[in-house]
Motif scaffolding. Structure first.
Motif, mmCIF file in Angstrom:
data_model
loop_
_atom_site.group_PDB
_atom_site.id
_atom_site.type_symbol
_atom_site.label_atom_id
_atom_site.label_comp_id
_atom_site.label_asym_id
_atom_site.label_seq_id
_atom_site.Cartn_x
_atom_site.Cartn_y
_atom_site.Cartn_z
ATOM 1 N N ARG A 134 0.832 -1.210 0.000
ATOM 2 C CA ARG A 134 0.000 0.000 0.000
ATOM 3 C C ARG A 134 0.866 1.259 0.000
ATOM 4 N NH1 ARG A 134 -2.765 -2.434 4.508
ATOM 5 N NH2 ARG A 134 -4.571 -3.658 3.844
ATOM 6 N N LEU A 135 1.973 1.206 0.746
ATOM 7 C CA LEU A 135 2.857 2.362 0.810
ATOM 8 C C LEU A 135 3.451 2.656 -0.560
ATOM 9 C CD1 LEU A 135 4.316 4.519 2.439
ATOM 10 C CD2 LEU A 135 6.068 2.829 3.006
ATOM 11 N N ARG A 136 3.728 1.621 -1.314
ATOM 12 C CA ARG A 136 4.329 1.815 -2.636
ATOM 13 C C ARG A 136 3.306 2.263 -3.671
ATOM 14 N NH1 ARG A 136 5.548 -1.959 -6.912
ATOM 15 N NH2 ARG A 136 7.172 -1.091 -8.249
ATOM 16 N N SER A 137 2.103 1.665 -3.645
ATOM 17 C CA SER A 137 1.125 1.950 -4.692
ATOM 18 C C SER A 137 0.028 2.911 -4.249
ATOM 19 C CB SER A 137 0.483 0.642 -5.173
ATOM 20 O OG SER A 137 -0.162 -0.030 -4.107
ATOM 21 N N GLY A 138 -0.140 3.104 -2.940
ATOM 22 C CA GLY A 138 -1.152 4.032 -2.444
ATOM 23 C C GLY A 138 -2.305 3.323 -1.754
ATOM 24 N N ALA A 139 -2.733 3.841 -0.599
ATOM 25 C CA ALA A 139 -3.889 3.299 0.118
ATOM 26 C C ALA A 139 -5.170 3.793 -0.541
ATOM 27 C CB ALA A 139 -3.852 3.729 1.583
ATOM 28 N N HIS A 140 -6.216 2.974 -0.475
ATOM 29 C CA HIS A 140 -7.502 3.339 -1.076
ATOM 30 C C HIS A 140 -8.355 4.016 -0.002
ATOM 31 C CE1 HIS A 140 -11.188 2.033 -3.682
ATOM 32 N NE2 HIS A 140 -10.986 3.339 -3.657
ATOM 33 N N VAL A 141 -8.562 5.315 -0.153
ATOM 34 C CA VAL A 141 -9.342 6.109 0.795
ATOM 35 C C VAL A 141 -10.651 6.502 0.116
ATOM 36 C CG1 VAL A 141 -9.409 8.172 2.226
ATOM 37 C CG2 VAL A 141 -7.247 6.967 1.894
ATOM 38 N N VAL A 142 -11.771 6.070 0.685
ATOM 39 C CA VAL A 142 -13.087 6.325 0.097
ATOM 40 C C VAL A 142 -13.828 7.356 0.941
ATOM 41 C CG1 VAL A 142 -15.328 5.309 -0.467
ATOM 42 C CG2 VAL A 142 -13.230 4.040 -0.959
ATOM 43 N N VAL A 143 -14.305 8.420 0.283
ATOM 44 C CA VAL A 143 -15.115 9.445 0.941
ATOM 45 C C VAL A 143 -16.578 9.083 0.708
ATOM 46 C CG1 VAL A 143 -15.654 11.894 1.095
ATOM 47 C CG2 VAL A 143 -13.323 11.158 0.535
ATOM 48 N N ALA A 144 -17.316 8.846 1.788
ATOM 49 C CA ALA A 144 -18.708 8.392 1.674
ATOM 50 C C ALA A 144 -19.586 9.164 2.648
ATOM 51 C CB ALA A 144 -18.798 6.894 1.942
ATOM 52 N N GLY A 145 -20.874 9.169 2.364
ATOM 53 C CA GLY A 145 -21.831 9.844 3.230
ATOM 54 C C GLY A 145 -23.143 10.050 2.501
ATOM 55 N N PRO A 146 -24.143 10.582 3.189
ATOM 56 C CA PRO A 146 -25.428 10.885 2.538
ATOM 57 C C PRO A 146 -25.288 12.068 1.584
ATOM 58 C CG PRO A 146 -25.434 11.654 4.806
ATOM 59 C CD PRO A 146 -24.163 10.890 4.627
ATOM 60 N N PRO A 147 -26.286 12.298 0.740
ATOM 61 C CA PRO A 147 -26.214 13.434 -0.183
ATOM 62 C C PRO A 147 -26.070 14.765 0.559
ATOM 63 C CG PRO A 147 -27.995 11.942 -0.817
ATOM 64 C CD PRO A 147 -27.514 11.479 0.527
ATOM 65 N N ASN A 148 -25.337 15.690 -0.074
ATOM 66 C CA ASN A 148 -25.164 17.063 0.417
ATOM 67 C C ASN A 148 -24.458 17.153 1.768
ATOM 68 O OD1 ASN A 148 -26.149 18.409 -1.756
ATOM 69 N ND2 ASN A 148 -27.879 19.381 -0.711
ATOM 70 N N GLN A 161 -14.101 -2.191 -0.598
ATOM 71 C CA GLN A 161 -12.707 -2.314 -1.027
ATOM 72 C C GLN A 161 -11.777 -1.337 -0.307
ATOM 73 O OE1 GLN A 161 -13.110 -1.450 -5.176
ATOM 74 N NE2 GLN A 161 -14.231 -3.334 -5.652
ATOM 75 N N ALA A 162 -12.331 -0.429 0.466
ATOM 76 C CA ALA A 162 -11.545 0.672 1.031
ATOM 77 C C ALA A 162 -10.569 0.199 2.097
ATOM 78 C CB ALA A 162 -12.479 1.722 1.628
ATOM 79 N N ASP A 163 -9.381 0.817 2.098
ATOM 80 C CA ASP A 163 -8.443 0.649 3.215
ATOM 81 C C ASP A 163 -8.806 1.592 4.360
ATOM 82 O OD1 ASP A 163 -6.728 -1.255 1.877
ATOM 83 O OD2 ASP A 163 -5.959 0.399 0.681
ATOM 84 N N LEU A 164 -9.363 2.742 4.012
ATOM 85 C CA LEU A 164 -9.769 3.735 5.008
ATOM 86 C C LEU A 164 -11.004 4.457 4.479
ATOM 87 C CD1 LEU A 164 -9.324 5.514 7.549
ATOM 88 C CD2 LEU A 164 -7.776 6.922 6.174
ATOM 89 N N ILE A 165 -12.022 4.593 5.328
ATOM 90 C CA ILE A 165 -13.245 5.296 4.953
ATOM 91 C C ILE A 165 -13.262 6.658 5.641
ATOM 92 C CG2 ILE A 165 -15.773 5.281 5.071
ATOM 93 C CD1 ILE A 165 -15.637 2.222 5.192
#
Length: 494
Positions: free
Chosen positions: A247-261, A330-334
């Motif tokens: 992950r350090l070499r290729s990048g962690a997958h960070v997903v931004v999630a939440g309800p609309p607006n 699939q996220a490493d961090l949400i």
């Protein structure tokens, strides 16, 4: 233009003056002992103040004399100012600093020369063409200088990979990790493990050969078993952390999630420092997953902006919601984003119950997803009024509009990503490639066979197999195919 220039130089080097200088072998690059001398532009392409052109091979000294005639070679490893001229026409090319590195005290272990010329395209073109006219010289393949350094024992295979990672590093964490690997930390660790296996193998073979000899020390096999058990524990610990280095070499997958607006797109734009996502007060503006590689608090990350999670919408937005939920798995961090001024709404409560609570916000462990709860739009909260509900999980207050709370968020991201990717400043070296993980797992499997077998000859063979896997990590017994894959990521001139 540079591609055309390199084609011209290669064509000149193939002329009748040296019909054997451009011979290629099966791996795509000649063996270091083939006698070929290579040259290439080592600095970045394009206009620059100074461009560095280097050569490596037995004709490097002749090439340096040819371009600086009638001057002799400069003192070893000392920069000297010289007028460069074309060896055939005598036409002046540039006034440059030249350096002479006689082998084996050089990067490749061969005779090397460097020309530090002015970085204009015409100057670089003239010097490259002049070198191409020197008998015995040819343009280098991508990564060929480093491959020769590996072949001459100047770098181990893990150090070569560290050098490649250092060249491509885009964040502080990647730079630190690459530098540690280039310094040989992973190689030294593998050599230490291999030394332990060699001792254990020697004890087993001594017992096989002299087991009936009264002069053999007692407890020989017990010592070998103890060494193997300790090594198994060390390998298992490293394999548990294997994904962190990758992950350090290729990048962690960070997903931004939440309800609309809730301000998800605003947060993505704030973290990426560019208008990646469209921001609108209309709910459901983001309908697909937008991804951008970013530097988050010194760590590499792939930041994903997702559709607002809600039900009862049209088919297009519903597909966006489905993709958002898929990315969450699939996220490493949400990064869970809620509107701080609208926490009582059904969409916010549903998001807290279905996403935040299952992920174990605020108390992540190895088996759960890591999650940071961000309450955006803190600027809408009444000044001096009551804050968010105390029943909420641990959270961070942020205003994407004013930037208040951003420093706290970046610090929290740094801590979370250090857990996800590993901290390259401390602890043992990380496994940054799937190749490392494969061979460590092969070594561990072989040690498992050693413990299970009752036949000492098979036990010794298992130890040899385990030691072979460790050797392949640093370059012992590597096949040409593996080397081709590793070196092809280098640019020409490195």
């Amino acid at each position: 233009m540079w591609r055309g220039l390199w084609t011209l130089v290669a064509w000149a080097a193939r002329g009748p003056r040296s019909p054997r200088s451009c011979t290629r072998q099966g791996s795509g690059a000649p063996a270091p002992g083939s006698g070929a001398t290579i040259f290439a532009l080592s600095s970045g392409q394009g206009r620059c103040g100074i461009a560095v052109i280097r050569t490596s091979g037995p004709a490097s000294g002749h090439a340096l004399r040819s371009l600086t005639a009638p001057r002799d070679l400069p003192p070893a490893r000392s920069a000297c100012l010289r007028l460069l001229s074309h060896p055939r026409s005598g036409e002046p090319l540039d006034r440059a600093l030249v350096l002479w590195f006689p082998g084996p005290q050089s990067f490749t272990g061969e005779d090397c020369a460097e020309f530090h010329v002015h970085g204009g395209p015409a100057v670089v073109s003239g010097v490259l063409q002049a070198l191409g006219s020197v008998p015995g010289l040819r343009p280098a393949e991508a990564g060929e200088f480093t491959r020769r350094a590996f072949a001459h024992g100047k770098l181990s295979l893990t150090e070569v990979e560290g050098l490649a990672d250092l060249i491509h590093a885009e964040t502080e964490a990647q730079r630190r990790q690459a530098l540690r690997q280039l310094d040989g930390e992973l190689g030294h660790l593998c050599h230490g493990w291999a030394k332990t296996l060699t001792k254990a193998l020697a004890h087993v073979e001594a017992y096989i050969d002299f087991g009936e000899d009264d002069n053999l020390e007692e407890g020989v096999l017990e010592r070998a078993d103890s060494q193997v058990r300790e090594l198994e524990l060390a390998l298992s610990a490293h394999l548990r952390d294997a994904r962190r280095g990758q992950r350090l070499r290729s990048g962690a997958h960070v997903v931004v999630a939440g309800p609309p607006n809730a301000g998800k797109s605003s947060l993505v734009n704030l973290l990426s420092r560019k208008p990646v996502s469209i921001v609108s007060p209309e709910p459901g503006t983001t309908r697909d997953v937008l991804e951008i590689p970013v530097d988050l608090a010194g760590f590499p990350a792939l930041l994903s902006d997702t559709a607002g999670l809600r039900e009862g919408v049209g088919p297009v937005e519903q597909e966006g919601v489905r993709r958002a939920r898929e990315r969450l798995q699939q996220a490493d961090l949400i990064l869970a984003v809620l509107d701080a001024s609208d926490l009582a709404s059904p969409s916010s409560r549903n998001f807290l119950d279905t996403v935040v609570a299952p992920a174990g916000a605020g108390s992540p462990n190895e088996s759960s997803q890591r999650l940071l709860l961000v309450l955006n739009k803190s600027d809408l909260l009444p000044p001096g009024g009551p804050g968010p509900s105390p029943n909420l999980p641990p959270h961070l207050l942020l205003s994407c509009l004013t930037g208040e709370g951003l420093d706290d968020l970046l610090e929290a991201l740094r801590k979370e990503l250090a857990e996800v990717c590993g901290d390259p400043s401390t602890g043992p070296p990380l496994l940054t490639r799937a190749r490392h993980q494969h061979h460590l797992q092969g070594c561990l499997d072989a040690l498992g066979h050693y413990r299970q077998t009752k036949d000492l000859a098979l036990a010794a063979e298992a130890l040899r197999l385990a030691r072979g896997h460790l050797g392949r990590i640093t370059g012992g017994g590597s096949t040409e195919e593996v080397l081709d894959i590793i070196f092809r990521d280098f640019c020409v001139g490195k």
